[in-house]
Design an enzyme around this catalytic site. Structure first.
Site, mmCIF file in Angstrom:
data_model
loop_
_atom_site.group_PDB
_atom_site.id
_atom_site.type_symbol
_atom_site.label_atom_id
_atom_site.label_comp_id
_atom_site.label_asym_id
_atom_site.label_seq_id
_atom_site.Cartn_x
_atom_site.Cartn_y
_atom_site.Cartn_z
ATOM 1 N N THR A 179 3.577 -7.257 5.967
ATOM 2 C CA THR A 179 3.682 -8.617 6.498
ATOM 3 C C THR A 179 4.672 -8.651 7.662
ATOM 4 O O THR A 179 4.453 -9.357 8.657
ATOM 5 C CB THR A 179 4.092 -9.575 5.365
ATOM 6 O OG1 THR A 179 3.010 -9.610 4.425
ATOM 7 C CG2 THR A 179 4.369 -10.981 5.863
ATOM 8 N N ARG A 180 5.730 -7.846 7.573
ATOM 9 C CA ARG A 180 6.733 -7.821 8.655
ATOM 10 C C ARG A 180 6.077 -7.436 9.986
ATOM 11 O O ARG A 180 6.221 -8.136 10.986
ATOM 12 C CB ARG A 180 7.844 -6.815 8.305
ATOM 13 C CG ARG A 180 8.964 -6.737 9.314
ATOM 14 C CD ARG A 180 9.991 -5.659 8.944
ATOM 15 N NE ARG A 180 9.438 -4.306 8.988
ATOM 16 C CZ ARG A 180 9.243 -3.593 10.099
ATOM 17 N NH1 ARG A 180 9.571 -4.099 11.263
ATOM 18 N NH2 ARG A 180 8.722 -2.382 10.041
ATOM 19 N N GLY A 187 -1.413 -3.695 7.184
ATOM 20 C CA GLY A 187 -0.084 -3.125 7.007
ATOM 21 C C GLY A 187 0.850 -4.160 6.417
ATOM 22 O O GLY A 187 0.409 -5.098 5.736
ATOM 23 N N GLU A 211 7.484 -6.979 -2.198
ATOM 24 C CA GLU A 211 6.505 -5.922 -2.451
ATOM 25 C C GLU A 211 7.236 -4.580 -2.487
ATOM 26 O O GLU A 211 7.917 -4.221 -1.524
ATOM 27 C CB GLU A 211 5.467 -5.912 -1.324
ATOM 28 C CG GLU A 211 4.353 -4.929 -1.570
ATOM 29 C CD GLU A 211 3.360 -4.895 -0.417
ATOM 30 O OE1 GLU A 211 3.785 -4.867 0.751
ATOM 31 O OE2 GLU A 211 2.152 -4.869 -0.698
ATOM 32 N N LYS A 255 -5.537 3.381 15.720
ATOM 33 C CA LYS A 255 -4.217 4.015 15.565
ATOM 34 C C LYS A 255 -3.930 4.138 14.082
ATOM 35 O O LYS A 255 -3.597 3.165 13.406
ATOM 36 C CB LYS A 255 -3.131 3.164 16.249
ATOM 37 C CG LYS A 255 -2.013 3.975 16.788
ATOM 38 C CD LYS A 255 -0.757 4.175 16.024
ATOM 39 C CE LYS A 255 -0.112 3.380 15.025
ATOM 40 N NZ LYS A 255 0.519 4.242 13.986
ATOM 41 N N GLU A 277 -4.411 -7.957 7.592
ATOM 42 C CA GLU A 277 -4.501 -7.792 6.125
ATOM 43 C C GLU A 277 -3.149 -7.252 5.694
ATOM 44 O O GLU A 277 -2.809 -6.107 6.022
ATOM 45 C CB GLU A 277 -5.595 -6.792 5.763
ATOM 46 C CG GLU A 277 -6.987 -7.173 6.224
ATOM 47 C CD GLU A 277 -7.554 -8.349 5.465
ATOM 48 O OE1 GLU A 277 -7.059 -8.654 4.370
ATOM 49 O OE2 GLU A 277 -8.487 -8.975 5.983
ATOM 50 N N CYS A 280 -2.133 -2.581 -1.921
ATOM 51 C CA CYS A 280 -1.717 -3.929 -1.545
ATOM 52 C C CYS A 280 -2.032 -4.932 -2.652
ATOM 53 O O CYS A 280 -1.317 -5.896 -2.844
ATOM 54 C CB CYS A 280 -2.419 -4.339 -0.265
ATOM 55 S SG CYS A 280 -4.203 -4.143 -0.362
HETATM 56 P P1 NAD Z 1 3.446 -0.872 8.256
HETATM 57 O O1 NAD Z 1 3.316 -2.294 8.619
HETATM 58 O O2 NAD Z 1 4.783 -0.249 8.300
HETATM 59 O O3 NAD Z 1 2.524 0.030 9.198
HETATM 60 C C1 NAD Z 1 1.146 -0.218 9.335
HETATM 61 C C2 NAD Z 1 0.670 0.321 10.661
HETATM 62 O O4 NAD Z 1 1.305 -0.416 11.699
HETATM 63 C C3 NAD Z 1 1.021 1.792 10.915
HETATM 64 O O5 NAD Z 1 -0.041 2.412 11.594
HETATM 65 C C4 NAD Z 1 2.245 1.694 11.800
HETATM 66 O O6 NAD Z 1 2.414 2.809 12.647
HETATM 67 C C5 NAD Z 1 1.901 0.467 12.614
HETATM 68 N N1 NAD Z 1 3.067 -0.204 13.217
HETATM 69 C C6 NAD Z 1 4.347 -0.216 12.767
HETATM 70 N N2 NAD Z 1 5.125 -0.909 13.626
HETATM 71 C C7 NAD Z 1 4.327 -1.356 14.618
HETATM 72 C C8 NAD Z 1 4.537 -2.125 15.797
HETATM 73 N N3 NAD Z 1 5.744 -2.583 16.126
HETATM 74 N N4 NAD Z 1 3.471 -2.404 16.584
HETATM 75 C C9 NAD Z 1 2.235 -1.976 16.256
HETATM 76 N N5 NAD Z 1 1.971 -1.212 15.185
HETATM 77 C C10 NAD Z 1 3.012 -0.918 14.358
HETATM 78 O O7 NAD Z 1 2.789 -0.730 6.806
HETATM 79 P P2 NAD Z 1 2.617 0.582 5.920
HETATM 80 O O8 NAD Z 1 3.923 0.907 5.310
HETATM 81 O O9 NAD Z 1 1.901 1.630 6.699
HETATM 82 O O10 NAD Z 1 1.581 0.071 4.813
HETATM 83 C C11 NAD Z 1 1.958 -0.611 3.684
HETATM 84 C C12 NAD Z 1 1.651 -2.080 3.813
HETATM 85 O O11 NAD Z 1 0.246 -2.267 4.061
HETATM 86 C C13 NAD Z 1 1.927 -2.826 2.536
HETATM 87 O O12 NAD Z 1 2.613 -4.015 2.835
HETATM 88 C C14 NAD Z 1 0.547 -3.140 1.981
HETATM 89 O O13 NAD Z 1 0.487 -4.250 1.149
HETATM 90 C C15 NAD Z 1 -0.242 -3.315 3.226
HETATM 91 N N6 NAD Z 1 -1.678 -3.174 2.961
HETATM 92 C C16 NAD Z 1 -2.452 -4.300 2.961
HETATM 93 C C17 NAD Z 1 -3.824 -4.209 2.677
HETATM 94 C C18 NAD Z 1 -4.704 -5.432 2.660
HETATM 95 O O14 NAD Z 1 -5.916 -5.286 2.715
HETATM 96 N N7 NAD Z 1 -4.140 -6.629 2.585
HETATM 97 C C19 NAD Z 1 -4.377 -2.962 2.403
HETATM 98 C C20 NAD Z 1 -3.555 -1.838 2.431
HETATM 99 C C21 NAD Z 1 -2.195 -1.953 2.704
#
Ligand code: NAD
Length: 499
Positions: free
Chosen positions: A244-245, A242, A399, A189, A265, A300
């Site tokens: 942390t929340r 994605g 962040e 997804k 991650e 990230c």
């Molecule tokens: P996000 O958590 O909002 O979304 C990430 C993914 O989760 C998306 O595909 C989204 O549709 C999905 N999602 C959202 N709510 C969901 C739910 N309730 N159930 C299941 N899936 C759900 O994050 P974002 O804004 O897309 O990305 C930014 C974040 O990603 C930043 O915090 C960044 O640090 C992190 N990130 C971490 C790494 C790592 O390797 N540690 C790498 C890249 C990005």
């Protein structure tokens, strides 16, 4: 790469297919619903994308399960899967111009980087895991002679993968490559903010010979398509990158359903520590500025907290400010642009709100701070630096995920380690010093998954990537990633030896 491509002209002819890919077929969501993929470059509508939900996830998981049970993929010898993975990587590179252009239009990063970095890095990852899979051996335990104990690894089954929008192809590749290489089936997804290249990756995987049903892509929103995947009783593992929340919710959903393996991650607020005895101040300045503004700050592991030892801070900032104009946002389709668009209006407003909070909490704005290229119809923010930040301010703790650098100061190693570790995150960190004892001592004391010494940009598929604390659970990349997608089995065999 063809250096003379007119990306603006080619962009006008791009018609991405926004339908999901389930069981080897492109198809609409069962409900027929779509959402528009809008480019942050200039506000153009790129595609209407299938708005998948529970019913589509059911179809994709069922296809993945059938493919897993009939062994059409995991039943192949590792060397056969290797050949197909390498063909998949080759196809990604052959379609590099189209993929890079789609990535740039979908999420706003400069074409210079999507073409040279994102495509090649994703392809390299797929190739690396393909090449690795017929070179790893299982184990025999050192048991008494009366028995033989085999320790073998088996694919976990159906793997759900949920990724963010900041490096859409690379984030997907880090997970699907090791998962597929060892024989799993995958349902991916992608983020609703940048779904288009994942769909093309799955087309090319099919063309390379990965059988139907083994690699499925469901597009849609997190709550509608992501959460049914994380909650699914027939998904054996969920690999998430994605915030942390949402990462915390993923672990809850895994526990609420079938206790699927959950790997996350997550976010970061990485400290970059420059001591007065830094061996090359210009290099440190370039790394500090270049790494926070790379990918518009949407990384990230961006070094978003810069700690400079008090005695050299003024000189350091003078050099840093001289570099800022070089990061002025430009049109991402221009090959000279190094800083592009923020992924969408919502994220741009989040970044601008953080800038406002920095101002109101008393930090000193010394560069940027405003929206940029307003007439473009896209989403751009100036490269921004705050001095005089302290660890209690929101811009030091949270962040931002945008081109905003928070500058803090310190007096000695103990002081800076305490400040650097005072964060819920622990993804990356850096230390700049010519003193080898200080470098090792501080690197050991920093609570982070990766520590850089006298550089920030080294990266390689051969090393693990992931965080301490609330930056997540598990590691992407390197041979360690195989562990996430395999079960370990012990088989005892009795030996009644005739001799
Ligand atoms: P996000 O958590 O909002 O979304 C990430 C993914 O989760 C998306 O595909 C989204 O549709 C999905 N999602 C959202 N709510 C969901 C739910 N309730 N159930 C299941 N899936 C759900 O994050 P974002 O804004 O897309 O990305 C930014 C974040 O990603 C930043 O915090 C960044 O640090 C992190 N990130 C971490 C790494 C790592 O390797 N540690 C790498 C890249 C990005």
């Amino acid at each position: 790469m063809n250096a003379i491509i007119d990306w603006h002209a080619v962009a006008g002819n791009l018609r991405p297919d926004g339908r999901a890919l389930i069981n080897g077929q492109r198809r609409a969501a069962r409900s027929g619903a779509v959402f528009s993929s809008i480019s942050p470059v200039d506000g153009r509508v790129l595609a209407e994308v299938a708005r998948c939900e529970q019913a589509d996830v059911e179809d994709a998981v069922a296809a993945a399960r059938t493919a897993f049970e009939d062994r059409r993929w995991r039943g192949l010898a590792p060397a056969q899967r290797k050949r197909i993975m390498i063909r998949f990587a080759d196809l990604l590179q052959q379609h590099g111009d189209e993929l890079a252009l789609t990535e740039t239009l979908d999420m706003g990063k400069p074409i210079k980087y999507s073409r040279a970095l994102d495509v090649n890095s994703a392809a390299n990852c797929i190739r690396w895991y393909g090449e690795a899979v017929d070179k790893v051996y299982d184990e025999i335990a050192p048991t008494p002679n009366t028995a033989l104990a085999l320790i073998t690894r088996e694919p976990v089954g159906v793997v759900g993968v949920i990724v963010p929008w900041n490096y859409p192809m690379i984030m997907a590749a880090w997970k699907i490559a090791p998962a597929l290489a060892v024989g799993n089936s995958v349902v991916l997804k992608p983020s609703e903010k940048s779904p288009l290249t994942a769909l093309r990756m799955a087309d090319l995987a099919l063309e390379a010979g990965i059988p139907e049903g083994v690699f499925n892509v469901v597009t849609g929103y997190g709550a509608e398509a992501g959460s049914p995947l994380a909650l699914h009783m027939d998904v054996d593992c969920i690999a998430f990158t994605g915030s942390t929340r949402v990462g915390k919710q993923i672990h809850v959903m895994a526990g609420q359903s079938n206790l699927k393996r959950a790997w996350t991650e997550l976010g970061g607020k990485s400290p970059n520590i420059v001591f007065a005895d830094c061996p090359d101040l210009d290099r440190a300045v370039e790394a500090a500025v270049g790494s926070i503004f790379f990918n518009q700050g949407e990384s990230c592991n961006a070094p978003s907290r810069l700690f400079v030892e008090a005695g050299i801070k003024e000189k350091f900032l003078e050099k840093a400010l001289a570099l800022v104009p070089g990061y002025a946002p430009g049109n991402p389709l221009d090959p000279a642009t190094v800083m592009g668009a923020i992924v969408d209006q919502t994220q741009m407003n989040t970044v601008l709100r953080y800038i406002e909070s920095g101002r109101s909490e008393g930090a000193r704005l010394i560069a940027g701070g405003e929206q940029a290229r307003v007439d473009s119809g896209g989403c751009y923010v100036e490269p921004t630096i705050f001095d005089g930040v302290n660890n209690d301010m929101k811009i030091a703790r949270e962040e931002i995920f945008g081109p905003v650098l928070s500058v803090l100061s310190f007096t000695d190693a103990a002081d800076v380690v305490r400040q650097a570790n005072a964060s819920v995150y622990g993804l990356h960190a850096a230390v700049w010093t010519r003193d080898i004892n200080k470098a090792h001592g501080v690197a050991r004391a920093l609570r982070a998954g990766t520590v850089h010494v006298n550089q920030y940009d080294e990266d390689d598929i051969t090393v693990p990537f992931g965080g301490f604390k609330q930056s997540g659970v598990g590691r992407d990349k390197s041979l360690h990633a195989f562990d996430k997608y395999q079960e370990v089995k012990t088989t005892w065999i009795r030996i009644d030896s005739p001799v």
